[in-house]
Design a protein around this motif. Sequence first.
Motif, PDB file in Angstrom:
ATOM      1  N   THR A 240      -3.366   2.241   6.352  1.00  0.00           N
ATOM      2  CA  THR A 240      -2.739   1.454   7.525  1.00  0.00           C
ATOM      3  C   THR A 240      -3.945   0.997   7.958  1.00  0.00           C
ATOM      4  N   PHE A 241      -5.224   0.891   7.552  1.00  0.00           N
ATOM      5  CA  PHE A 241      -6.868   0.201   7.641  1.00  0.00           C
ATOM      6  C   PHE A 241      -6.395  -0.609   7.272  1.00  0.00           C
ATOM      7  N   VAL A 242      -5.804  -0.767   5.897  1.00  0.00           N
ATOM      8  CA  VAL A 242      -6.551  -2.829   5.534  1.00  0.00           C
ATOM      9  C   VAL A 242      -5.793  -3.436   5.341  1.00  0.00           C
TER      10      VAL A 242
ATOM     11  N   CYS B 243       0.912  -1.212   0.508  1.00  0.00           N
ATOM     12  CA  CYS B 243       0.120   0.123  -0.478  1.00  0.00           C
ATOM     13  C   CYS B 243       1.014   0.987  -0.223  1.00  0.00           C
TER      14      CYS B 243
ATOM     15  N   LEU C 156      -4.937   5.669   5.615  1.00  0.00           N
ATOM     16  CA  LEU C 156      -6.332   4.129   4.821  1.00  0.00           C
ATOM     17  C   LEU C 156      -5.401   3.033   4.607  1.00  0.00           C
TER      18      LEU C 156
ATOM     19  N   PHE D  26      -3.910  11.086   4.942  1.00  0.00           N
ATOM     20  CA  PHE D  26      -5.364  10.896   4.183  1.00  0.00           C
ATOM     21  C   PHE D  26      -4.645   9.461   3.507  1.00  0.00           C
ATOM     22  N   GLY D  27      -4.310   9.044   2.854  1.00  0.00           N
ATOM     23  CA  GLY D  27      -3.410   8.252   2.229  1.00  0.00           C
ATOM     24  C   GLY D  27      -3.014   6.689   3.413  1.00  0.00           C
TER      25      GLY D  27
ATOM     26  N   ARG E 198      -3.226  14.997   1.738  1.00  0.00           N
ATOM     27  CA  ARG E 198      -3.941  13.777   0.322  1.00  0.00           C
ATOM     28  C   ARG E 198      -2.899  12.465   1.192  1.00  0.00           C
TER      29      ARG E 198
END
Length: 153
Positions: free
Chosen positions: A89-91, A64, A87, A83-84, A80
């Motif tokens: 990290t959440f995966v 990622c 996101l 925010f990226g 961005r």
Amino acid sequence: MVRLAGHQWGLVAVVASTPFLFALLLAASSPGLVEPVLGTVLGGASWGLAVILGLLGGAVFAGCLGALSRSPAMAASPVRRVFGLVLATFVPLGLCIVPALCLMLAGPALAVRLERGVGVARTERFVPARELAERLRYQLPRVLPRLPRLGAW
């Protein structure tokens, strides 16, 4: 995969080592938990699988981060980029780290239950409706205060 910077590899190492560090914290806080892990195949396998899931989570996180590094829009805006990163990290967190932590907690508990001979599935006995009604009849009060009667309407 795109080459990652040094600080990005540090983040990957933190994500990948989360289950291992959690295992050390669990072992330090409750030493009685280590015995079912080391003494049973199920407990050891659950912690081993949790560590493998942690490494897989680190690999997913590195992928990622590599995808984020290739994007020119992410490099242009700091908002961005943050925010990226969140996101990204959440995966691996949702796919690998949380299941690994659940395995680390459930594996030894299940191993201890099986070792003691306590069945995993509980069987409830069927209680006939009449017996249940008789028990409820004696548990409820005789008169319910301040409730209108149905015949009064």
